[in-house]
Design a protein around this motif. Structure first.
Motif, PDB file in Angstrom:
ATOM      1  N   GLY A  82       0.795  -1.222   0.000  1.00 23.27           N
ATOM      2  CA  GLY A  82       0.000   0.000   0.000  1.00 23.27           C
ATOM      3  C   GLY A  82       0.822   1.263   0.000  1.00 23.27           C
ATOM      4  O   GLY A  82       0.264   2.357   0.001  1.00 23.27           O
ATOM      5  N   GLY A  83       2.142   1.145   0.005  1.00 16.67           N
ATOM      6  CA  GLY A  83       2.986   2.334   0.020  1.00 16.67           C
ATOM      7  C   GLY A  83       3.053   3.002  -1.344  1.00 16.67           C
ATOM      8  O   GLY A  83       2.973   2.337  -2.378  1.00 16.67           O
ATOM      9  N   PRO A  84       3.223   4.322  -1.383  1.00 17.25           N
ATOM     10  CA  PRO A  84       3.324   5.040  -2.661  1.00 17.25           C
ATOM     11  C   PRO A  84       4.636   4.725  -3.356  1.00 17.25           C
ATOM     12  O   PRO A  84       5.693   4.679  -2.728  1.00 17.25           O
ATOM     13  CB  PRO A  84       3.240   6.516  -2.250  1.00 17.25           C
ATOM     14  CG  PRO A  84       3.699   6.539  -0.824  1.00 17.25           C
ATOM     15  CD  PRO A  84       3.273   5.233  -0.226  1.00 17.25           C
ATOM     16  N   ILE A  85       4.586   4.530  -4.655  1.00 14.86           N
ATOM     17  CA  ILE A  85       5.749   4.084  -5.400  1.00 14.86           C
ATOM     18  C   ILE A  85       6.824   5.166  -5.485  1.00 14.86           C
ATOM     19  O   ILE A  85       8.019   4.875  -5.473  1.00 14.86           O
ATOM     20  CB  ILE A  85       5.334   3.611  -6.816  1.00 14.86           C
ATOM     21  CG1 ILE A  85       6.497   2.912  -7.518  1.00 14.86           C
ATOM     22  CG2 ILE A  85       4.803   4.763  -7.635  1.00 14.86           C
ATOM     23  CD1 ILE A  85       6.916   1.615  -6.877  1.00 14.86           C
ATOM     24  N   PHE A  86       6.428   6.435  -5.551  1.00 17.57           N
ATOM     25  CA  PHE A  86       7.428   7.505  -5.694  1.00 17.57           C
ATOM     26  C   PHE A  86       8.322   7.568  -4.470  1.00 17.57           C
ATOM     27  O   PHE A  86       9.553   7.535  -4.576  1.00 17.57           O
ATOM     28  CB  PHE A  86       6.741   8.855  -5.931  1.00 17.57           C
ATOM     29  CG  PHE A  86       7.701   9.963  -6.274  1.00 17.57           C
ATOM     30  CD1 PHE A  86       7.945  10.306  -7.597  1.00 17.57           C
ATOM     31  CD2 PHE A  86       8.368  10.660  -5.283  1.00 17.57           C
ATOM     32  CE1 PHE A  86       8.847  11.317  -7.917  1.00 17.57           C
ATOM     33  CE2 PHE A  86       9.265  11.671  -5.589  1.00 17.57           C
ATOM     34  CZ  PHE A  86       9.505  11.997  -6.920  1.00 17.57           C
ATOM     35  N   GLU A  87       7.717   7.696  -3.280  1.00 22.47           N
ATOM     36  CA  GLU A  87       8.512   7.780  -2.062  1.00 22.47           C
ATOM     37  C   GLU A  87       9.347   6.520  -1.859  1.00 22.47           C
ATOM     38  O   GLU A  87      10.501   6.593  -1.409  1.00 22.47           O
ATOM     39  CB  GLU A  87       7.603   8.004  -0.844  1.00 22.47           C
ATOM     40  CG  GLU A  87       7.049   9.410  -0.713  1.00 22.47           C
ATOM     41  CD  GLU A  87       5.821   9.641  -1.577  1.00 22.47           C
ATOM     42  OE1 GLU A  87       5.496   8.754  -2.405  1.00 22.47           O
ATOM     43  OE2 GLU A  87       5.184  10.700  -1.430  1.00 22.47           O
ATOM     44  N   SER A  88       8.784   5.367  -2.225  1.00 20.11           N
ATOM     45  CA  SER A  88       9.520   4.119  -2.061  1.00 20.11           C
ATOM     46  C   SER A  88      10.748   4.069  -2.949  1.00 20.11           C
ATOM     47  O   SER A  88      11.780   3.486  -2.580  1.00 20.11           O
ATOM     48  CB  SER A  88       8.604   2.923  -2.375  1.00 20.11           C
ATOM     49  OG  SER A  88       7.483   2.904  -1.511  1.00 20.11           O
ATOM     50  N   SER A  89      10.658   4.683  -4.118  1.00 21.26           N
ATOM     51  CA  SER A  89      11.769   4.605  -5.072  1.00 21.26           C
ATOM     52  C   SER A  89      12.905   5.568  -4.744  1.00 21.26           C
ATOM     53  O   SER A  89      14.022   5.390  -5.229  1.00 21.26           O
ATOM     54  CB  SER A  89      11.254   4.902  -6.484  1.00 21.26           C
ATOM     55  OG  SER A  89      10.858   6.259  -6.605  1.00 21.26           O
ATOM     56  N   ILE A  90      12.663   6.586  -3.908  1.00 24.39           N
ATOM     57  CA  ILE A  90      13.702   7.581  -3.629  1.00 24.39           C
ATOM     58  C   ILE A  90      14.944   6.955  -3.002  1.00 24.39           C
ATOM     59  O   ILE A  90      16.053   7.094  -3.538  1.00 24.39           O
ATOM     60  CB  ILE A  90      13.137   8.719  -2.764  1.00 24.39           C
ATOM     61  CG1 ILE A  90      12.171   9.576  -3.576  1.00 24.39           C
ATOM     62  CG2 ILE A  90      14.271   9.595  -2.213  1.00 24.39           C
ATOM     63  CD1 ILE A  90      11.417  10.601  -2.753  1.00 24.39           C
ATOM     64  N   PRO A  91      14.835   6.260  -1.873  1.00 24.98           N
ATOM     65  CA  PRO A  91      16.058   5.673  -1.312  1.00 24.98           C
ATOM     66  C   PRO A  91      16.641   4.573  -2.185  1.00 24.98           C
ATOM     67  O   PRO A  91      17.853   4.338  -2.154  1.00 24.98           O
ATOM     68  CB  PRO A  91      15.602   5.133   0.053  1.00 24.98           C
ATOM     69  CG  PRO A  91      14.138   4.918  -0.089  1.00 24.98           C
ATOM     70  CD  PRO A  91      13.664   5.989  -1.017  1.00 24.98           C
ATOM     71  N   LEU A  92      15.800   3.891  -2.973  1.00 26.18           N
ATOM     72  CA  LEU A  92      16.326   2.872  -3.874  1.00 26.18           C
ATOM     73  C   LEU A  92      17.231   3.500  -4.922  1.00 26.18           C
ATOM     74  O   LEU A  92      18.287   2.955  -5.272  1.00 26.18           O
ATOM     75  CB  LEU A  92      15.178   2.124  -4.564  1.00 26.18           C
ATOM     76  CG  LEU A  92      14.117   1.487  -3.662  1.00 26.18           C
ATOM     77  CD1 LEU A  92      13.138   0.677  -4.509  1.00 26.18           C
ATOM     78  CD2 LEU A  92      14.755   0.604  -2.610  1.00 26.18           C
ATOM     79  N   SER A  93      16.841   4.656  -5.435  1.00 23.80           N
ATOM     80  CA  SER A  93      17.640   5.348  -6.437  1.00 23.80           C
ATOM     81  C   SER A  93      18.890   5.968  -5.843  1.00 23.80           C
ATOM     82  O   SER A  93      19.968   5.910  -6.433  1.00 23.80           O
ATOM     83  CB  SER A  93      16.787   6.435  -7.115  1.00 23.80           C
ATOM     84  OG  SER A  93      17.538   7.129  -8.084  1.00 23.80           O
ATOM     85  N   VAL A  94      18.761   6.567  -4.668  1.00 22.84           N
ATOM     86  CA  VAL A  94      19.909   7.243  -4.055  1.00 22.84           C
ATOM     87  C   VAL A  94      20.960   6.243  -3.584  1.00 22.84           C
ATOM     88  O   VAL A  94      22.164   6.415  -3.833  1.00 22.84           O
ATOM     89  CB  VAL A  94      19.440   8.126  -2.883  1.00 22.84           C
ATOM     90  CG1 VAL A  94      20.645   8.645  -2.088  1.00 22.84           C
ATOM     91  CG2 VAL A  94      18.622   9.303  -3.392  1.00 22.84           C
ATOM     92  N   PHE A  95      20.527   5.178  -2.905  1.00 25.15           N
ATOM     93  CA  PHE A  95      21.475   4.272  -2.269  1.00 25.15           C
ATOM     94  C   PHE A  95      21.699   2.962  -3.036  1.00 25.15           C
ATOM     95  O   PHE A  95      22.600   2.198  -2.693  1.00 25.15           O
ATOM     96  CB  PHE A  95      21.000   3.924  -0.849  1.00 25.15           C
ATOM     97  CG  PHE A  95      20.836   5.134   0.032  1.00 25.15           C
ATOM     98  CD1 PHE A  95      21.935   5.881   0.425  1.00 25.15           C
ATOM     99  CD2 PHE A  95      19.572   5.538   0.458  1.00 25.15           C
ATOM    100  CE1 PHE A  95      21.784   7.001   1.233  1.00 25.15           C
ATOM    101  CE2 PHE A  95      19.420   6.648   1.266  1.00 25.15           C
ATOM    102  CZ  PHE A  95      20.523   7.391   1.655  1.00 25.15           C
ATOM    103  N   GLY A  96      20.886   2.719  -4.080  1.00 25.04           N
ATOM    104  CA  GLY A  96      20.964   1.419  -4.749  1.00 25.04           C
ATOM    105  C   GLY A  96      21.632   1.418  -6.095  1.00 25.04           C
ATOM    106  O   GLY A  96      21.778   0.347  -6.704  1.00 25.04           O
ATOM    107  N   ILE A  97      22.068   2.573  -6.593  1.00 24.05           N
ATOM    108  CA  ILE A  97      22.708   2.650  -7.906  1.00 24.05           C
ATOM    109  C   ILE A  97      24.181   2.999  -7.731  1.00 24.05           C
ATOM    110  O   ILE A  97      24.521   3.929  -6.991  1.00 24.05           O
ATOM    111  CB  ILE A  97      22.001   3.694  -8.791  1.00 24.05           C
ATOM    112  CG1 ILE A  97      20.543   3.286  -9.037  1.00 24.05           C
ATOM    113  CG2 ILE A  97      22.733   3.865 -10.119  1.00 24.05           C
ATOM    114  CD1 ILE A  97      19.749   4.281  -9.845  1.00 24.05           C
ATOM    115  N   ASP A  98      25.028   2.271  -8.427  1.00 24.85           N
ATOM    116  CA  ASP A  98      26.474   2.502  -8.344  1.00 24.85           C
ATOM    117  C   ASP A  98      26.838   3.727  -9.190  1.00 24.85           C
ATOM    118  O   ASP A  98      26.740   3.700 -10.417  1.00 24.85           O
ATOM    119  CB  ASP A  98      27.225   1.272  -8.852  1.00 24.85           C
ATOM    120  CG  ASP A  98      28.738   1.393  -8.660  1.00 24.85           C
ATOM    121  OD1 ASP A  98      29.197   2.479  -8.244  1.00 24.85           O
ATOM    122  OD2 ASP A  98      29.445   0.414  -8.936  1.00 24.85           O
TER     123      ASP A  98
END
Length: 422
Positions: free
Chosen positions: A32-48
């Motif tokens: 049920g979480g919003p996809i935009f907010e969920s993707s922020i830390p994934l993009s910041v901390f998950g991409i080399d």
């Protein structure tokens, strides 16, 4: 505008337990979480992005409950890790929580508390602050969340020092941010804290965002309005009050218009909004004054009269308590940051009238009102439905406080949670 605490040295100096690693970031997702907010830390901390000079983090995406997790748009996600992976993380990020009116899973709260006890840095983006509060991590601390949910956070967790003006709050080992884009601001701040300005600047360039944003949430406090009129009988009283903010009236007047005794009116109003009617009325007058300071050349004395305050002294006192600034200083700061292309509103133009911006108005309530004119029915309906929207957001029980309070008591001696400006 952000708040970086320097008043919690004990919290900041805590060491990670042996199994945790500073470079590992766990992101905790819920259904049920919003996809935009969920993707922020994934993009910041998950991409080399080491080629751009950004040190690499190791990302662990964890499910806070059984999957698959359904997110906005009907998407279904399957996370590679469960709650057990949090035990390796030096930073745990909760990017959002699906509902401000429902308690998070107790297993997830236990995992967050344990991570904090073992020295991990805990981060709540937007409504993720509600998860941190439910876990007891925000008791006695400064925190923020999306301005629209800040009153509910403050009402539900009265020991949390909620500041809806900030884009993010850094209290050492516990950090919170406002909504959506402010999550990017906080993640950049974390990179800056860990690796310095150059690394944060390089990441900001990759993300095509400013490395630091000035200002806070106060400029956004009144931009969103519900469209459907609420069905509660107090809706018309709320609409009338907003139409007549330029007049001097009190809560007794509102109670009489609702055909209720003062005691019954107070109880009914508080149950719907989470706020005492007097405080609500003062808040609306201050927000009306805020709009007039932004959009007119009225003197502070004139603004006080046009917002129903009995004297300029009363306006100044309430304005400073709510917005942390004097009316004159607020106007000067607002005009200093306004783009040069913006047109100055004439002193005889008011919000919602020709020459004034029709889109501005009190938080969650109708656009700013002409001090001597009527309000369109559309605005009255929006005002009334705002009351119902507030009621639905404030109606949850606080039954989950038991585990939170027990945890807060156990850590009270080591985490002062004091606040200081920078």
């Amino acid at each position: 505008m952000s708040h970086d605490s320097t008043a919690a040295p004990e919290a900041a100096a805590r060491k990670l337990s042996g199994r945790r690693r500073k470079e590992i970031v766990a992101v905790l997702l819920f259904s049920g979480g919003p996809i935009f907010e969920s993707s922020i830390p994934l993009s910041v901390f998950g991409i080399d992005r080491q080629d751009a000079g950004v040190p690499r983090y190791r990302l662990l995406v964890c499910g806070g409950e059984e999957g698959p997790l359904r997110t906005t748009g009907g998407l279904e996600l399957t996370t590679p890790h469960g709650l057990e992976a949090i035990s390796r993380a030096g930073t745990v990020v909760v990017p959002a929580w699906r509902s401000i009116t429902s308690p998070p899973p107790e297993e997830a709260l236990d995992a967050i508390r344990r991570a904090h006890e073992e020295g991990a840095r805990i981060v709540g983006l937007c409504t993720g602050a509600f998860v941190l509060a439910a876990a007891g991590l925000l008791d006695g601390r400064p925190a923020t969340t999306h301005w629209m949910y800040a009153p509910t956070l403050a009402k539900r967790y009265p020991s949390v020092h909620v500041d809806p003006r900030e884009l993010f709050v850094d209290d050492g080992d516990v950090l919170t941010s406002a909504g959506t884009a402010a999550g990017i601001d906080l993640c950049l701040h974390i990179v800056r804290t860990d690796h310095g300005n150059e690394a944060a600047g390089a990441l900001a360039r990759r993300l095509v965002v400013p490395p630091r944003r000035s200002g806070g949430q106060e400029r956004y406090l009144d931009r969103s309005l519900p469209e459907e009129i609420g069905a509660d009988p107090l809706a018309e009283v709320v609409a009338w009050a907003l139409e007549h903010l330029h007049e001097q009236f009190d809560v007794e007047t509102l109670a009489a218009r609702a055909y209720m005794s003062r005691r019954t009116f107070d109880r009914r109003f508080r149950s719907l909004t989470g706020s005492a009617p007097l405080q609500w009325l003062i808040t609306q007058r201050v927000l009306q004054a805020q709009r007039l300071l932004e959009t007119s050349d009225y003197s502070v004395d004139e603004v006080a009269g046009r917002c129903g305050f009995r004297s300029p002294v009363a306006l100044r006192g309430h304005f400073r308590r709510q917005l942390g600034s004097s009316p004159a200083a607020y106007r000067a700061a607002y005009r200093a940051r306004r783009p040069q292309g913006d047109k100055q509103v004439d002193s005889d133009s008011a919000p919602g009238q020709p020459g004034g911006p029709a889109s501005l108005g009190p938080a969650g309530l109708p656009p700013s009102l002409h001090p001597e004119g009527p309000v369109p029915m559309q605005s009255r309906r929006a005002a009334a439905s705002a009351l119902s929207a507030t009621a639905s957001a404030s109606s949850a029980s606080s039954a989950e406080n038991g585990g939170r309070e027990a945890y807060a008591t156990s850590r009270a001696a080591s985490l002062p949670g004091q606040r200081s400006g920078t």
